[in-house]
Design a protein around this motif. Structure first.
Motif, short mmCIF file in Angstrom:
data_model
loop_
_atom_site.label_atom_id
_atom_site.label_comp_id
_atom_site.label_asym_id
_atom_site.label_seq_id
_atom_site.Cartn_x
_atom_site.Cartn_y
_atom_site.Cartn_z
N THR A 49 41.38 33.91 31.84
CA THR A 49 41.79 32.51 31.90
C THR A 49 40.57 31.60 32.03
OG1 THR A 49 43.92 33.06 32.88
CG2 THR A 49 43.14 30.80 33.19
N ALA A 50 39.64 31.98 32.90
CA ALA A 50 38.42 31.18 33.06
C ALA A 50 37.66 31.09 31.74
CB ALA A 50 37.53 31.78 34.15
N GLU B 67 42.85 39.09 34.53
CA GLU B 67 43.58 37.92 34.02
C GLU B 67 42.88 36.62 34.42
OE1 GLU B 67 45.20 40.17 36.22
OE2 GLU B 67 45.90 41.43 34.57
N ASP B 68 42.34 36.58 35.62
CA ASP B 68 41.64 35.38 36.08
C ASP B 68 40.37 35.15 35.27
OD1 ASP B 68 43.62 34.97 37.97
OD2 ASP B 68 42.47 35.89 39.60
N ILE B 69 39.65 36.23 35.00
CA ILE B 69 38.44 36.12 34.20
C ILE B 69 38.79 35.66 32.78
CG2 ILE B 69 36.51 37.39 33.17
CD1 ILE B 69 36.50 39.11 35.76
N SER C 22 35.70 42.07 42.25
CA SER C 22 36.62 41.37 43.16
C SER C 22 37.53 40.37 42.43
CB SER C 22 35.83 40.66 44.25
OG SER C 22 35.00 39.66 43.68
N PHE C 23 37.40 40.30 41.11
CA PHE C 23 38.22 39.36 40.33
C PHE C 23 39.26 40.12 39.51
CE2 PHE C 23 34.03 37.21 40.61
CZ PHE C 23 34.42 36.12 41.35
N ARG C 24 40.40 39.49 39.32
CA ARG C 24 41.42 40.08 38.45
C ARG C 24 41.03 39.82 36.99
NH1 ARG C 24 47.12 38.28 39.27
NH2 ARG C 24 46.16 36.36 38.59
N THR D 18 43.75 18.24 38.94
CA THR D 18 43.30 18.93 37.72
C THR D 18 42.04 18.27 37.17
OG1 THR D 18 45.57 19.57 37.19
CG2 THR D 18 43.97 19.61 35.39
N HIS E 149 39.11 19.08 39.43
CA HIS E 149 38.65 20.46 39.26
C HIS E 149 37.95 20.67 37.92
CE1 HIS E 149 41.56 21.76 42.57
NE2 HIS E 149 40.34 22.02 42.99
#
Length: 153
Positions: free
Chosen positions: A133-134, A129-131, A125-127, A7, A10
């Motif tokens: 969260t980012a 939810e991922d965006i 190409s991204f979900r 973590t 990253h």
């Protein structure tokens, strides 16, 4: 010897990737301005005015988190290009309000639409939810780094 957790590693990489990300984004913005008389910094002024309405130079500086003197140069460029105008500020005689002209308003609307189309292409190409969260992570890290540095800029 300190061994970084995955973590921590990253997070460190995320922070250092912000510079190449901003450079790539700025290059794309600049490419999108080729057929306009705008620079990237002039575009930033127009975007702030589009989002927040009439602003003083100190207001714009605070929103961009950069020095007022630098923003004054940016505003001067947009004034000379006819993209913004000054009007009397009833709250402060020596700090006029900067307002979008019709030309500036139409131009920034066109630019934002182009950029949103590009974001749709990139983000396909991204979900969602991922965006989200980012975005949450970047905002939280930015806030914590500002707190640690004792500043807002």
């Amino acid at each position: 010897m300190y061994i970084a957790t995955m973590t921590t590693h990253h997070l460190h990489k995320l922070i250092w990737m912000s510079r190449p990300l901003m450079q790539a984004a700025e290059a794309c913005v600049e490419a999108g301005l080729e057929d306009t008389a705008l620079t990237v910094r002039m575009r930033a002024v127009l975007e702030i005015l589009r989002q927040h309405g009439d602003q003083t130079v100190p207001d714009i500086a605070a929103r961009l988190e950069i020095k007022r003197q630098y923003v004054q140069l940016m505003v001067n460029e947009t004034l000379s290009g006819g993209f913004v105008a000054q009007r009397v500020n009833p709250r402060h005689k020596r700090s006029p309000l900067i307002t979008l002209t019709e030309q500036g308003s139409a131009l920034i609307e066109r630019i934002i639409l182009q950029e949103l189309a590009l974001m749709q292409e990139i983000g396909g190409s991204f979900r969602a939810e991922d965006i989200a969260t980012a975005l949450d992570v970047v905002q939280a890290v930015t806030s914590k780094l500002k707190d640690l540095s004792g500043g807002t800029k």
